[in-house]
Design a protein around this motif. Sequence first.
Motif, mmCIF file in Angstrom:
data_model
loop_
_atom_site.group_PDB
_atom_site.id
_atom_site.type_symbol
_atom_site.label_atom_id
_atom_site.label_comp_id
_atom_site.label_asym_id
_atom_site.label_seq_id
_atom_site.Cartn_x
_atom_site.Cartn_y
_atom_site.Cartn_z
ATOM 1 N N LEU A 134 38.747 26.148 38.677
ATOM 2 C CA LEU A 134 39.241 27.515 38.529
ATOM 3 C C LEU A 134 40.242 27.627 37.393
ATOM 4 O O LEU A 134 40.242 28.592 36.630
ATOM 5 C CB LEU A 134 39.889 27.960 39.840
ATOM 6 N N ASP A 135 41.084 26.600 37.233
ATOM 7 C CA ASP A 135 42.127 26.641 36.213
ATOM 8 C C ASP A 135 41.556 26.623 34.800
ATOM 9 O O ASP A 135 42.142 27.193 33.885
ATOM 10 C CB ASP A 135 43.092 25.461 36.398
ATOM 11 N N GLY A 136 40.404 25.954 34.604
ATOM 12 C CA GLY A 136 39.849 25.850 33.264
ATOM 13 C C GLY A 136 38.675 26.771 33.006
ATOM 14 O O GLY A 136 37.975 26.623 31.994
ATOM 15 N N LEU A 137 38.463 27.733 33.898
ATOM 16 C CA LEU A 137 37.291 28.591 33.786
ATOM 17 C C LEU A 137 37.531 29.738 32.821
ATOM 18 O O LEU A 137 38.522 30.445 32.924
ATOM 19 C CB LEU A 137 36.938 29.148 35.168
ATOM 20 N N ASN A 138 36.606 29.902 31.859
ATOM 21 C CA ASN A 138 36.725 30.991 30.881
ATOM 22 C C ASN A 138 35.917 32.210 31.325
ATOM 23 O O ASN A 138 35.031 32.680 30.626
ATOM 24 C CB ASN A 138 36.238 30.518 29.506
ATOM 25 N N ILE A 139 36.244 32.711 32.501
ATOM 26 C CA ILE A 139 35.564 33.902 33.014
ATOM 27 C C ILE A 139 36.561 34.648 33.892
ATOM 28 O O ILE A 139 37.337 34.029 34.629
ATOM 29 C CB ILE A 139 34.295 33.510 33.823
ATOM 30 N N SER A 140 36.594 35.947 33.777
ATOM 31 C CA SER A 140 37.539 36.714 34.574
ATOM 32 C C SER A 140 37.059 36.773 36.017
ATOM 33 O O SER A 140 35.866 36.662 36.306
ATOM 34 C CB SER A 140 37.678 38.129 34.016
ATOM 35 N N GLU A 141 38.018 36.974 36.934
ATOM 36 C CA GLU A 141 37.674 37.086 38.351
ATOM 37 C C GLU A 141 36.747 38.268 38.596
ATOM 38 O O GLU A 141 35.788 38.167 39.362
ATOM 39 C CB GLU A 141 38.940 37.230 39.183
ATOM 40 N N ASP A 142 37.014 39.405 37.923
ATOM 41 C CA ASP A 142 36.188 40.598 38.109
ATOM 42 C C ASP A 142 34.745 40.329 37.708
ATOM 43 O O ASP A 142 33.802 40.764 38.387
ATOM 44 C CB ASP A 142 36.749 41.764 37.286
ATOM 45 N N GLU A 143 34.555 39.616 36.592
ATOM 46 C CA GLU A 143 33.199 39.315 36.123
ATOM 47 C C GLU A 143 32.481 38.380 37.093
ATOM 48 O O GLU A 143 31.304 38.565 37.408
ATOM 49 C CB GLU A 143 33.270 38.680 34.736
ATOM 50 N N PHE A 144 33.223 37.378 37.581
ATOM 51 C CA PHE A 144 32.634 36.436 38.521
ATOM 52 C C PHE A 144 32.274 37.119 39.830
ATOM 53 O O PHE A 144 31.178 36.920 40.382
ATOM 54 C CB PHE A 144 33.605 35.283 38.763
ATOM 55 N N PHE A 145 33.182 37.959 40.349
ATOM 56 C CA PHE A 145 32.909 38.688 41.584
ATOM 57 C C PHE A 145 31.710 39.614 41.408
ATOM 58 O O PHE A 145 30.923 39.807 42.343
ATOM 59 C CB PHE A 145 34.135 39.489 42.006
ATOM 60 N N MET A 146 31.568 40.212 40.235
ATOM 61 C CA MET A 146 30.418 41.074 39.981
ATOM 62 C C MET A 146 29.118 40.291 40.116
ATOM 63 O O MET A 146 28.150 40.757 40.729
ATOM 64 C CB MET A 146 30.515 41.698 38.577
ATOM 65 N N GLU A 147 29.095 39.084 39.555
ATOM 66 C CA GLU A 147 27.892 38.251 39.655
ATOM 67 C C GLU A 147 27.602 37.887 41.104
ATOM 68 O O GLU A 147 26.441 37.851 41.528
ATOM 69 C CB GLU A 147 28.049 36.993 38.798
ATOM 70 N N LEU A 148 28.652 37.609 41.876
ATOM 71 C CA LEU A 148 28.451 37.293 43.294
ATOM 72 C C LEU A 148 27.888 38.496 44.042
ATOM 73 O O LEU A 148 26.943 38.366 44.837
ATOM 74 C CB LEU A 148 29.769 36.851 43.925
ATOM 75 N N ARG A 149 28.449 39.667 43.785
ATOM 76 C CA ARG A 149 27.958 40.876 44.464
ATOM 77 C C ARG A 149 26.507 41.153 44.112
ATOM 78 O O ARG A 149 25.705 41.550 44.976
ATOM 79 C CB ARG A 149 28.836 42.086 44.095
ATOM 80 N N GLN A 150 26.145 40.946 42.846
ATOM 81 C CA GLN A 150 24.758 41.171 42.427
ATOM 82 C C GLN A 150 23.800 40.180 43.072
ATOM 83 O O GLN A 150 22.597 40.426 43.117
ATOM 84 C CB GLN A 150 24.662 41.093 40.902
ATOM 85 N N SER A 151 24.344 39.066 43.577
ATOM 86 C CA SER A 151 23.519 38.087 44.297
ATOM 87 C C SER A 151 23.553 38.303 45.805
ATOM 88 O O SER A 151 23.057 37.475 46.567
ATOM 89 C CB SER A 151 23.995 36.661 43.972
ATOM 90 N N GLY A 152 24.160 39.420 46.234
ATOM 91 C CA GLY A 152 24.177 39.749 47.652
ATOM 92 C C GLY A 152 25.306 39.119 48.436
ATOM 93 O O GLY A 152 25.269 39.101 49.662
ATOM 94 N N VAL A 153 26.335 38.605 47.754
ATOM 95 C CA VAL A 153 27.473 37.968 48.427
ATOM 96 C C VAL A 153 28.567 39.007 48.653
ATOM 97 O O VAL A 153 28.920 39.761 47.756
ATOM 98 C CB VAL A 153 28.025 36.798 47.576
#
Length: 230
Positions: free
Chosen positions: A123-142
């Motif tokens: 998580l500390d070295g991830l180059n992706i925003s939380e909002d973008e990551f959560f969006m991908e999870l939601r689009q996968s039905g999570v």
Amino acid sequence: MDAFDWHRFLLDDKPLSFLIEVSLRVLIAYVVVFVFLKVSGRRGIKQLSLFELVVILTLGSASGDVTFYDDVPVLPVLVVFLVLLLLYRLTTWGIAHSEKLSKLIEGEVITLIVNGLYELKSLDGLNISEDEFFMELRQSGVEHLGQVRLALIELDGQLSLYYFDAQDVRPGLSVLPPEHRPAFTRVPDTGLYACTRCGQTGQITGGESPPCPRCKNALWSAALATRRAQ
């Protein structure tokens, strides 16, 4: 200079016959790029590594310049394509024979979620925003992290998700937008809450504001325990 000089507006100082040369240049660039991609054995566009993306962008720049600039000769551009192909072949050979070079150029698969919790070192070295990551999870039905047994970020940036069976789903951090996932430093009511940074869940008494025992974050959101829709 005459205003509304249409020849200057459309062709500058080029003769009309230059359009025929442009057509030939485009044909040459098209054929060379096609041959390059065919010979290189490039994978699908969604599977491009960082190195392959650099090669494609360089190809686009070289082929674009030669198509409509009359002062860009064709032969040096062909040399650019040949050198790129050689570099591509040498690099892919090196990647196939050296694990260190493969990790350096293509990177590694990142483990982001394990058993409903974020992996902190990832998580500390991830180059992706939380909002973008959560969006991908939601689009996968999570709906919340407790539904996810394992989440991996592949070499091409795609997200691979492995879910808990319905009976094994555990409470987890909601991935809904902020208006549907209020967060508190001091929780209003006694209940089960999830750390907004790492996903750790715990029972918290109303009015308290404890730090997360796992990551020391002090922001909490009500944990969800819903099962995934099949």
